[in-house]
Design an enzyme around this catalytic site. Sequence first.
Site, PDB file in Angstrom:
ATOM      1  N   GLU A  52      51.041  43.695  49.607  1.00 25.50           N
ATOM      2  CA  GLU A  52      49.748  43.784  48.935  1.00 25.50           C
ATOM      3  C   GLU A  52      48.879  42.589  49.309  1.00 25.50           C
ATOM      4  OE1 GLU A  52      50.478  44.126  44.758  1.00 25.50           O
ATOM      5  OE2 GLU A  52      51.468  46.080  44.934  1.00 25.50           O
ATOM      6  N   HIS A 100      47.259  48.048  42.229  1.00 30.30           N
ATOM      7  CA  HIS A 100      48.174  47.364  41.298  1.00 30.30           C
ATOM      8  C   HIS A 100      47.469  47.045  39.979  1.00 30.30           C
ATOM      9  CE1 HIS A 100      52.033  44.728  41.306  1.00 30.30           C
ATOM     10  NE2 HIS A 100      51.766  45.174  40.092  1.00 30.30           N
ATOM     11  N   GLY A 115      48.696  47.578  34.637  1.00 24.65           N
ATOM     12  CA  GLY A 115      48.542  46.799  33.407  1.00 24.65           C
ATOM     13  C   GLY A 115      47.215  46.090  33.305  1.00 24.65           C
TER      14      GLY A 115
END
Length: 405
Positions: free
Chosen positions: A265, A288, A291
Amino acid sequence: MSPASAPRRALLLENIHPDAVSGLEKNGYAVETVAGALDEDELIARLGGVELLGIRSKTNVTDAVLAAAPDLLAVGAFCIGTNQIDVASASTRGVAVFNAPFSNTRSVVELVIAEIIALTRRLVDKNTGMHAGVWDKSAEGSHEVRGRRLGIIGYGNIGSQLSVLAENLGMSVFFYDTADKLALGNARRCSSMEELLATVDIVTLHVDGRPGNSGMFGEAEFARMRPGSLFLNLSRGFVVDHQALRQHIESGHLAGAAVDVFPNEPKKRGDEFVSELRGLPNVIITPHIGGSTEEAQQDIGQFVAGKLHDFVSTGNTALSVNLPPVSLTSQNGVHRLTHLHRNTPGVLATINSVLADHQVNIEGQLLGTRGDLGYVITDIGSQYTSDVIGQLRDLPTTVRLRLLS
């Protein structure tokens, strides 16, 4: 300002929520923030005199980093995973590690639900067509989630809460976990991953970042999935073979996928993202952000910063990832010593013998062990001499001794 009265220093990386900064500052810390991740050399250069380090998922806290940071007391992972931290090395150096195992659970679960609905209705393709000027009013390939069979691999905090919400949408839930987990609602446990893959219409991964999970889902697992199934991964990027996933999407064996985590990433916002999954039909790829809601990041910031400060100020290690869990209620008018040591017989007796030899009275004491480590907090009601501290620090079993008051 003299060195004795200088504020403790904290370094927070990767855009940790401002509430973490303000919370630490209110407790007297001088906080330095960095927007992105740092590589090993950059991090080592920044850690001189730093007692608290806060990171997210992109910064690796290696043994070399920990070796170069003798003042470091604790590392806070402002996320769920801690595989980016050399936890074993932190333990041997007496550095506590804390994370936020529950704070973003709801945010991840809501994204999974949203993506399941979007994939089942083929909203990605419809949206792409509309932006290209194509009016494709058709029900072909579009389904309700009600009555679909959802397979959850990993039935921890996220998997179990997803199970409950999916049932409320009318889905039938199956799960597989290597640990013995209590099924919630009408969820049914599968005895193997193979059984789950042969049963369900949708597979979603919610496993942790332990090294043994690397590459756990590849060509063989995709081949076992039912034709027309959907696949989701919002756990760890390295658990999935993305080339195999691409092939099964292109062949039509899988009807769609949603992926939020990747083996490699970008380090910071705005960097180029490279993946085999770009450009595929009915595939949702997100950076990503499982959350990454304001609510979750605020809660994580407050929770982890609170744990870091509590450890520094009281020595309590409740919910530490690596140190024995010990919490001793604070008392007024006492001095507190914390002693992290190798877990061998007789250490507590030796500590107390040293205190008794110097006529130091114990007002409160609590010991905990975890694997090779033991940790004891001792409150003493009288002044101590440098001889007491020297003897305790020089014990052959001592890993780290701290004087809190």
